[in-house]
Design a protein around this motif. Structure first.
Motif, short mmCIF file in Angstrom:
data_model
loop_
_atom_site.label_atom_id
_atom_site.label_comp_id
_atom_site.label_asym_id
_atom_site.label_seq_id
_atom_site.Cartn_x
_atom_site.Cartn_y
_atom_site.Cartn_z
N ILE A 1 48.94 7.84 -11.63
CA ILE A 1 48.25 7.77 -12.92
C ILE A 1 46.78 8.13 -12.75
N SER A 2 46.15 7.59 -11.71
CA SER A 2 44.74 7.87 -11.46
C SER A 2 44.50 9.35 -11.21
N LEU A 3 45.34 9.97 -10.37
CA LEU A 3 45.20 11.38 -10.04
C LEU A 3 45.36 12.27 -11.26
N LEU A 4 46.45 12.06 -12.00
CA LEU A 4 46.74 12.93 -13.14
C LEU A 4 45.75 12.73 -14.28
N SER A 5 45.31 11.48 -14.47
CA SER A 5 44.32 11.21 -15.51
C SER A 5 42.99 11.87 -15.18
N GLU A 6 42.62 11.85 -13.90
CA GLU A 6 41.36 12.48 -13.47
C GLU A 6 41.44 14.00 -13.67
N LEU A 7 42.58 14.58 -13.31
CA LEU A 7 42.75 16.02 -13.49
C LEU A 7 42.72 16.41 -14.97
N ALA A 8 43.28 15.55 -15.82
CA ALA A 8 43.33 15.85 -17.25
C ALA A 8 41.95 15.88 -17.89
N LYS A 9 40.96 15.25 -17.25
CA LYS A 9 39.59 15.29 -17.76
C LYS A 9 38.97 16.68 -17.58
N GLU A 10 39.49 17.43 -16.62
CA GLU A 10 38.87 18.70 -16.25
C GLU A 10 39.73 19.92 -16.54
N PHE A 11 41.07 19.72 -16.59
CA PHE A 11 41.97 20.87 -16.70
C PHE A 11 43.05 20.62 -17.74
N ARG A 12 43.66 21.71 -18.19
CA ARG A 12 44.84 21.61 -19.05
C ARG A 12 46.03 21.35 -18.15
N ILE A 13 46.68 20.19 -18.32
CA ILE A 13 47.72 19.77 -17.38
C ILE A 13 49.03 19.53 -18.11
N TYR A 14 50.13 20.06 -17.52
CA TYR A 14 51.48 19.91 -18.08
C TYR A 14 52.36 19.21 -17.05
N PHE A 15 53.17 18.26 -17.53
CA PHE A 15 53.95 17.40 -16.64
C PHE A 15 55.41 17.37 -17.07
N VAL A 16 56.32 17.46 -16.09
CA VAL A 16 57.74 17.13 -16.29
C VAL A 16 58.13 16.12 -15.22
N ASN A 17 59.01 15.20 -15.57
CA ASN A 17 59.37 14.12 -14.65
C ASN A 17 60.45 14.52 -13.65
N GLY A 18 60.50 13.78 -12.54
CA GLY A 18 61.61 13.84 -11.61
C GLY A 18 62.48 12.62 -11.80
N GLU A 19 63.35 12.33 -10.83
CA GLU A 19 64.21 11.16 -10.98
C GLU A 19 63.47 9.87 -10.71
N HIS A 20 62.42 9.90 -9.89
CA HIS A 20 61.70 8.68 -9.54
C HIS A 20 60.71 8.26 -10.62
N ASP A 21 60.02 9.21 -11.23
CA ASP A 21 59.00 8.86 -12.23
C ASP A 21 59.48 9.09 -13.66
N ASN A 22 60.79 9.00 -13.86
CA ASN A 22 61.38 9.08 -15.20
C ASN A 22 61.27 7.71 -15.85
N ASN A 23 60.05 7.38 -16.25
CA ASN A 23 59.71 6.04 -16.71
C ASN A 23 58.90 6.16 -18.00
N LYS A 24 59.42 5.60 -19.11
CA LYS A 24 58.78 5.77 -20.41
C LYS A 24 57.35 5.22 -20.42
N GLU A 25 57.13 4.06 -19.82
CA GLU A 25 55.79 3.48 -19.81
C GLU A 25 54.82 4.38 -19.06
N PHE A 26 55.26 4.92 -17.93
CA PHE A 26 54.43 5.83 -17.14
C PHE A 26 54.10 7.08 -17.94
N LEU A 27 55.10 7.65 -18.59
CA LEU A 27 54.89 8.88 -19.37
C LEU A 27 53.97 8.63 -20.55
N ASP A 28 54.12 7.46 -21.20
CA ASP A 28 53.24 7.12 -22.33
C ASP A 28 51.79 7.01 -21.88
#
Length: 216
Positions: free
Chosen positions: A107-134
């Motif tokens: 969360i920290s990594l992707l949130s930091e990147l989102a401050k600077e870049f246009r970022i697109y995400f798709v989940n895998g089997e491990h991070d297929n988590n609604k709370e995480f995605l929200d």
């Protein structure tokens, strides 16, 4: 092309004899090595497309499984910043299921990147988590859950698609979810590969993870 554990993805355009566009791809992919050691490696690949009209850079992250490269992932963040990409594509398994600390790192990594870049995400089997995605969406990450978006970069239109499959049935067909776009460069983000099906739909480039070696 032989893949390493972390790759940086970069697109640049040159025109030869008027109509040939050369795109150089530098993938940033991350994966665990045996005995949980990690390394960074750069790989270059060229893709030709008449649908690309200007320089485009894409950085791809995948399968980090909660790993941090340096304090607060500073090494990885700096590697992405050095590339200064137009798009950051993330293809899943950024933490391991049940690893709360790894989830916080992701969360920290992707949130930091989102401050600077246009970022697109798709989940895998491990991070297929609604709370995480929200949380990612609230922090500015574009989470693609069988969604697509037309992105304009300079004079080029890129049609980005994202799917959430962690397995494929025998009836899998992208035509059941999307309309074909023959006019623009089509980029698919998926955790798992099914390249014959992706190509049959008309994807120009598919970026996938899961193998801990990276596929495109």
């Amino acid at each position: 092309v032989r893949f390493g554990f972390i790759r940086k993805t970069r697109f640049y355009m040159k025109i030869k004899k008027r109509y040939i566009v050369i795109i150089s791809v530098l993938l940033i992919l991350a994966a665990a090595w045996v005995y949980f050691t990690f390394s960074l490696e750069v790989t270059h690949t060229e893709i030709r497309s008449s649908k690309i009209n200007n320089e485009i850079k894409i950085v791809q992250l995948s399968d980090l499984h909660g790993m941090s490269f340096g304090k607060n992932n500073e090494r990885l963040l700096n590697a992405v910043r050095k590339e200064n990409p137009d798009i950051v594509a993330v293809t899943g398994d950024m933490f391991t299921y049940g690893d709360g600390k790894g989830e916080e790192v992701a969360i920290s990594l992707l949130s930091e990147l989102a401050k600077e870049f246009r970022i697109y995400f798709v989940n895998g089997e491990h991070d297929n988590n609604k709370e995480f995605l929200d949380i990612l969406e609230k922090n500015g990450v574009n989470v693609l859950k069988y969604e697509d978006e037309l992105v304009v970069i300079g004079n080029t239109n890129i049609h980005i698609y994202g799917i959430t499959n962690v397995y494929f049935s025998s009836t899998f067909n992208l035509e059941n979810a999307f309309e074909k776009d023959n006019a623009h460069f089509c980029l698919l983000l998926a955790h798992m590969q099914k390249f014959s099906k992706f190509a049959a739909f008309g994807m120009d480039l598919s970026l996938c993870g899961d193998t801990h070696g990276g596929l495109f």
